[in-house]
Design a protein around this motif. Structure first.
Motif, PDB file in Angstrom:
ATOM      1  N   PRO A  29       0.809  -1.209   0.000  1.00  0.00           N
ATOM      2  CA  PRO A  29       0.000   0.000   0.000  1.00  0.00           C
ATOM      3  C   PRO A  29       0.852   1.273   0.000  1.00  0.00           C
ATOM      4  O   PRO A  29       1.852   1.363   0.714  1.00  0.00           O
ATOM      5  N   PHE A  30       0.464   2.218  -0.845  1.00  0.00           N
ATOM      6  CA  PHE A  30       1.045   3.564  -0.826  1.00  0.00           C
ATOM      7  C   PHE A  30      -0.094   4.532  -1.124  1.00  0.00           C
ATOM      8  O   PHE A  30      -1.143   4.100  -1.633  1.00  0.00           O
ATOM      9  N   PRO A  31       0.030   5.800  -0.812  1.00  0.00           N
ATOM     10  CA  PRO A  31      -1.097   6.720  -1.024  1.00  0.00           C
ATOM     11  C   PRO A  31      -1.560   6.667  -2.480  1.00  0.00           C
ATOM     12  O   PRO A  31      -0.737   6.759  -3.394  1.00  0.00           O
ATOM     13  N   GLY A  32      -2.834   6.482  -2.669  1.00  0.00           N
ATOM     14  CA  GLY A  32      -3.413   6.474  -4.009  1.00  0.00           C
ATOM     15  C   GLY A  32      -3.451   5.111  -4.689  1.00  0.00           C
ATOM     16  O   GLY A  32      -3.941   5.010  -5.806  1.00  0.00           O
ATOM     17  N   TRP A  33      -2.976   4.067  -4.013  1.00  0.00           N
ATOM     18  CA  TRP A  33      -2.896   2.766  -4.699  1.00  0.00           C
ATOM     19  C   TRP A  33      -4.266   2.174  -4.979  1.00  0.00           C
ATOM     20  O   TRP A  33      -4.398   1.251  -5.760  1.00  0.00           O
ATOM     21  N   THR A  34      -5.318   2.743  -4.335  1.00  0.00           N
ATOM     22  CA  THR A  34      -6.655   2.217  -4.580  1.00  0.00           C
ATOM     23  C   THR A  34      -7.407   3.017  -5.653  1.00  0.00           C
ATOM     24  O   THR A  34      -8.570   2.757  -5.916  1.00  0.00           O
ATOM     25  N   LEU A  35      -6.729   3.995  -6.271  1.00  0.00           N
ATOM     26  CA  LEU A  35      -7.358   4.748  -7.373  1.00  0.00           C
ATOM     27  C   LEU A  35      -7.646   3.824  -8.547  1.00  0.00           C
ATOM     28  O   LEU A  35      -6.970   2.811  -8.740  1.00  0.00           O
ATOM     29  N   ARG A  36      -8.661   4.232  -9.334  1.00  0.00           N
ATOM     30  CA  ARG A  36      -8.948   3.470 -10.538  1.00  0.00           C
ATOM     31  C   ARG A  36      -7.739   3.545 -11.487  1.00  0.00           C
ATOM     32  O   ARG A  36      -7.081   4.587 -11.568  1.00  0.00           O
ATOM     33  N   ASN A  37      -7.475   2.446 -12.151  1.00  0.00           N
ATOM     34  CA  ASN A  37      -6.367   2.325 -13.111  1.00  0.00           C
ATOM     35  C   ASN A  37      -5.000   2.143 -12.446  1.00  0.00           C
ATOM     36  O   ASN A  37      -3.977   2.183 -13.121  1.00  0.00           O
ATOM     37  N   VAL A  38      -5.001   1.968 -11.126  1.00  0.00           N
ATOM     38  CA  VAL A  38      -3.808   1.417 -10.486  1.00  0.00           C
ATOM     39  C   VAL A  38      -4.096  -0.066 -10.330  1.00  0.00           C
ATOM     40  O   VAL A  38      -5.059  -0.453  -9.659  1.00  0.00           O
ATOM     41  N   LEU A  39      -3.290  -0.879 -10.966  1.00  0.00           N
ATOM     42  CA  LEU A  39      -3.609  -2.307 -11.064  1.00  0.00           C
ATOM     43  C   LEU A  39      -2.382  -3.143 -10.760  1.00  0.00           C
ATOM     44  O   LEU A  39      -1.259  -2.628 -10.718  1.00  0.00           O
ATOM     45  N   GLY A  40      -2.629  -4.421 -10.568  1.00  0.00           N
ATOM     46  CA  GLY A  40      -1.519  -5.346 -10.504  1.00  0.00           C
ATOM     47  C   GLY A  40      -0.934  -5.508 -11.891  1.00  0.00           C
ATOM     48  O   GLY A  40      -1.662  -5.410 -12.884  1.00  0.00           O
ATOM     49  N   ALA A  41       0.361  -5.738 -11.956  1.00  0.00           N
ATOM     50  CA  ALA A  41       0.986  -5.886 -13.279  1.00  0.00           C
ATOM     51  C   ALA A  41       0.356  -7.056 -14.026  1.00  0.00           C
ATOM     52  O   ALA A  41      -0.054  -6.927 -15.189  1.00  0.00           O
ATOM     53  N   GLY A  42       0.251  -8.180 -13.335  1.00  0.00           N
ATOM     54  CA  GLY A  42      -0.386  -9.344 -13.954  1.00  0.00           C
ATOM     55  C   GLY A  42      -1.857  -9.090 -14.233  1.00  0.00           C
ATOM     56  O   GLY A  42      -2.418  -9.587 -15.208  1.00  0.00           O
ATOM     57  N   GLY A  43      -2.471  -8.296 -13.360  1.00  0.00           N
ATOM     58  CA  GLY A  43      -3.882  -7.979 -13.517  1.00  0.00           C
ATOM     59  C   GLY A  43      -4.136  -7.167 -14.776  1.00  0.00           C
ATOM     60  O   GLY A  43      -5.058  -7.452 -15.533  1.00  0.00           O
ATOM     61  N   LEU A  44      -3.284  -6.178 -15.020  1.00  0.00           N
ATOM     62  CA  LEU A  44      -3.432  -5.367 -16.226  1.00  0.00           C
ATOM     63  C   LEU A  44      -3.215  -6.238 -17.474  1.00  0.00           C
ATOM     64  O   LEU A  44      -3.951  -6.141 -18.450  1.00  0.00           O
ATOM     65  N   GLN A  45      -2.219  -7.105 -17.380  1.00  0.00           N
ATOM     66  CA  GLN A  45      -1.953  -8.009 -18.506  1.00  0.00           C
ATOM     67  C   GLN A  45      -3.194  -8.865 -18.793  1.00  0.00           C
ATOM     68  O   GLN A  45      -3.596  -9.030 -19.946  1.00  0.00           O
ATOM     69  N   ALA A  46      -3.796  -9.391 -17.732  1.00  0.00           N
ATOM     70  CA  ALA A  46      -4.983 -10.231 -17.912  1.00  0.00           C
ATOM     71  C   ALA A  46      -6.126  -9.437 -18.529  1.00  0.00           C
ATOM     72  O   ALA A  46      -6.866  -9.945 -19.375  1.00  0.00           O
ATOM     73  N   MET A  47      -6.248  -8.145 -18.123  1.00  0.00           N
ATOM     74  CA  MET A  47      -7.322  -7.322 -18.685  1.00  0.00           C
ATOM     75  C   MET A  47      -7.092  -7.058 -20.163  1.00  0.00           C
ATOM     76  O   MET A  47      -8.038  -7.027 -20.952  1.00  0.00           O
TER      77      MET A  47
END
Lengths: 374, 411
Positions: B90-108
């Protein structure tokens, strides 16, 4: 540390130990609470948190009724995390025999000033649309409530600390009695009074207790706000929970503050360990689905177990232990420890300080079951 | 031997191979999957193992369109190959939309999210970031920066370890680590994501200097954590954070083998060797000297990789008091800081008690506070109440139907 002048050492930081600490500290006693782990990690963590008036016996009624009042008094000051909700209990009748029990129970409660109301089949369906059709009716007890037990225990303990109590967590006690508590690290602490509030583990520190661990399973679902609105308990529960020998399950479903649904309950003696047992969980959930078929579609998030401290007469052990002037018990609350924690704390403090008891203490005194030879 | 393979994905291939196998029939992935499919093994996809209700029995949830169904599988021997997942911090802003897991973005992107022309910052640690960067670039994304938290000296150690392994192994691993044409910074990590609800920019610290990078996506992954839930439920012992295995990939539980990331994060080739050894041992076949050597080599590589991706202490200080650590239950850092351990945190704040069951915040709090999660209970995944209600009383007399391989990926 300087430990020469403790008035009260309390073994166990569950909700009962916390309630005892709060009462004792508020009466000016110097208190320290010990727990081998953290706050409310035993049966407190595992329980449903149903604040409920019960009528198995006059003594059980007196204790639960008094406790329920104490919870209601405490309510305005409880922090949000305790999640006190006046959900009320619906005792659900599935047949005419159980409907007769609704009437008996209603008469019993009304005679003793507990607000309640018999509910018809149609009213029940309107109150809880997810119950299956064809149930006979229910008894509604609106004064019953729901809390989140770990935070309730934490709050009571924080109040004890505010009144001067000390807390030693991660400090297992290996022996207690005769005015002394010995910790696993070898340290010995003197205390004028010692309270064994270790729930189902109390017999490990005090021999001769008629307490047996009675395992229970629970399952919590994802969030479905409004799916259930009251604590729902089958009246068949009375029949099955009465059985002291057989494993049993009962339909017992609770709406959580979060919108989650907490599904119980099971009772087992002689369980080897605290593992979630698939067959027992399945029996419990099948029973719940029999009353509330739509539960089957909900997503079950987590299952867990706990051990209730069960006594033969289903009443807790509260008060001094014959043969050891220093030793008190506050255990044996079985499935009612969250409800009766507050009254237990009152009674323990009354008995220690010689105050006139808040309610007759005799039915709960350990001397009724204990033949102590120490 | 009768073999059944259970996997919770739609198709075989796991996180890494899934897409590759269908794109090009000549890849190693496609060859292995073809081999498995034509060897007579029963393939059971979309099956999530959620319980081990009795010795020699697995319970799984089958997802068939809208229908969910419980199946039970009896086995004589079991090979657990549950893979790994990304670690989030966790870091400030990590729950904003379009902050994703690297693998998660790849899957999307695999599922059709267009990234052509989008600016992406990739941050965290480990070779997976480079693999994701390559994939996104291939789909037209502009990689604004790949931030590796480890200092160059630390990752150089890995390159050195790789250099020790001649032959066909080294290039494959080196390829994903060193990615041509991508701006990559070591000693660099995100300190905050900015935006109203949607991500606008990332502030990163690079060699001690703060830089603000405008971007459309931030893809994070602080190395990997092994999926140990199933082997732990089975009772397998761990050592150093991984499942303890012997030379034949046997776990501490009789007839249960383990291969791949749960035994050490070391990549595809290590998983292949581990799987082959476990399968040979299960079939009573000898394990060749070459396989034993390769196994030891990949074990050393895994240890080198763990050292190369060791997280720097500064990452423990990124979260502010208000930063959420548990997204399922909205638990902020400040509430956790006063808890004494993981169980205390769960009970007092509900951290880790939501639908992801602590798979995200568990590894994060392990790093942040040193907490150990020791409570593995069924169901391993959320499943319909009806599936749990359908468990039969164990019938231990029944003949085991399969030698089973259980693989699953968190998606």
């Amino acid at each position: 540390m300087s430990c020469g002048s403790l008035d009260v050492a309390i073994a166990g930081a569950g909700i009962v130990g916390a309630a005892c600490a709060r009462e004792c500290a508020r009466r000016g006693l110097r208190v320290r609470v010990f727990d081998r782990a953290g706050v409310g990690g035993g049966a407190t963590a595992a329980g449903m948190g149903h604040i409920v008036v019960m009528d198995d016996s006059e003594a059980q009624f007196a204790l639960t009724r008094y406790s329920q009042r104490l919870w209601q008094e405490l309510r305005p000051e409880l922090p949000a995390a305790v999640e006190y909700e006046s959900a009320g209990t619906l005792w659900v009748a599935a047949d005419e025999e159980e409907m007769a029990e609704v009437e008996r129970k209603r008469g019993y409660y009304e005679a003793r000033g507990v607000a309640c109301e018999a509910v018809s089949a149609a009213q029940l369906a309107a109150l809880e649309p997810n119950l299956r059709p064809g149930l006979t009716g229910a008894l509604l007890v609106p004064g019953d409530a729901v809390v989140y037990p770990p935070c309730a225990a934490q709050y009571l303990l924080a109040q004890a600390v505010a009144a001067g109590a000390e807390v030693s967590l991660g400090s297992p006690i290996v022996a207690l009695g005769e005015g002394r508590v010995r910790l696993a690290n070898g340290e010995t602490i003197r205390a004028g009074r010692i309270v064994n509030a270790c729930g189902a583990w109390a017999p490990e520190l005090t021999s001769g207790l008629a307490i047996r661990p009675r395992k229970g399973h629970l399952l919590i679902t994802d969030r479905y706000p409004g799916f259930v609105r009251h604590q729902l308990v089958e009246l068949g529960y009375l029949k099955s929970a009465h059985s002291l020998t057989l494993d049993s399950v009962a339909f017992n479903v609770q709406p959580r503050h979060t919108g989650q649904v907490l599904i119980g309950s099971s009772r087992q003696f002689g369980a080897a360990d605290g593992a979630v047992e698939a067959p027992m969980l399945a029996r419990m959930l099948a029973r719940a689905q029999a009353y509330m078929p739509a539960l089957g579609r909900l997503s079950g998030l987590r299952a867990w177990t706990g051990f209730r401290a069960a006594t033969p007469d289903k009443l807790p052990l509260i008060g001094p232990v014959p043969g050891d002037d220093s030793l008190y018990l506050a255990t044996g609350h079985e499935g009612l420890g969250i409800t009766t924690s507050l009254a237990t704390g009152r009674l323990i403090a009354d008995l220690m300080t010689g105050a006139s008891p808040s309610l007759p203490a005799e039915p709960y005194l350990p001397s009724r079951t204990l033949s102590h030879e120490n | 031997m009768r073999v059944a393979l259970l996997d919770d994905n739609l198709a075989l291939g796991g996180q890494i191979w899934r897409a590759e196998a269908t794109r090009d029939v000549n890849t190693a992935a496609a060859r292995w999957i073809r081999r498995a499919a034509t060897a007579g093994a029963k393939m059971v996809t979309r099956a999530r193992v959620f319980d081990a209700p009795a010795p020699g029995v697995l319970a799984a949830e089958m997802n068939e369109g809208d229908e969910e169904r419980r199946i039970e599988l009896r086995y004589r021997q079991l090979l657990v190959a549950t893979g790994a997942r990304e670690r989030f911090l966790p870091f400030p802003g990590w729950t904003l939309r379009n902050v994703l897991g690297a693998g998660g973005l790849q899957a999307m992107v695999k599922s059709g999210l267009p990234v052509a022309g989008k600016r992406v910052v990739i941050a965290g640690s480990g070779p997976l970031l480079a693999a994701v960067a390559a994939y996104l670039r291939h789909h037209g994304a502009e990689i604004a920066l790949l931030c590796e938290q480890a200092p160059a000296s630390q990752t150089a150690g890995l390159a050195l370890a790789l250099a020790k392994y001649p032959g066909k192994w080294a290039p494959a691993a080196a390829l994903v680590w060193q990615l041509a044409g991508v701006r990559r910074a070591t000693n660099c990590w995100p300190i905050a994501a900015e935006g109203d609800e949607v991500l606008r920019a990332v502030r990163v610290l690079r060699n001690g200097r703060e830089t603000r990078i405008a971007c459309d996506y931030l893809a994070c992954g602080f190395h990997l954590v092994p999926n140990l839930e199933l082997p732990l439920l089975l009772g397998c012992r761990t050592r150093g954070g991984y499942i303890e295995i012997d030379e034949a990939q046997r776990t501490s539980v009789a007839n249960v083998f383990c291969a791949g990331e749960p035994t050490g994060i070391a990549g595809v080739d290590a998983a292949l060797i581990g799987g082959q050894i476990a399968a040979a041992a299960a079939a009573g076949r000898p394990i060749s000297a070459r396989q034993k050597r390769a196994r030891r080599r990949w074990h050393r590589f895994g240890m080198a990789l763990d050292r190369a991706c060791a997280l720097r202490a500064e990452l423990r200080l990124l979260a502010g008091p208000e930063t959420l650590v548990c997204r399922c239950e909205d638990v902020a850092y400040a509430r956790l800081a006063s808890c004494r351990d993981w169980r205390d945190a769960k009970l007092q704040t509900r951290c880790g008690m939501g639908p992801c069951q602590g798979r995200v915040c568990g590894p994060a709090t392990r790093f942040l506070f040193g907490w150990q999660d020791v409570s593995i209970r069924p169901p391993l995944f959320p499943v319909p109440v009806a599936s749990l209600a359908a468990a039969a009383t164990p019938d231990t007399g029944a003949e085991p139907a399969f030698e089973a391989v259980a693989g699953k990926n968190d998606s």
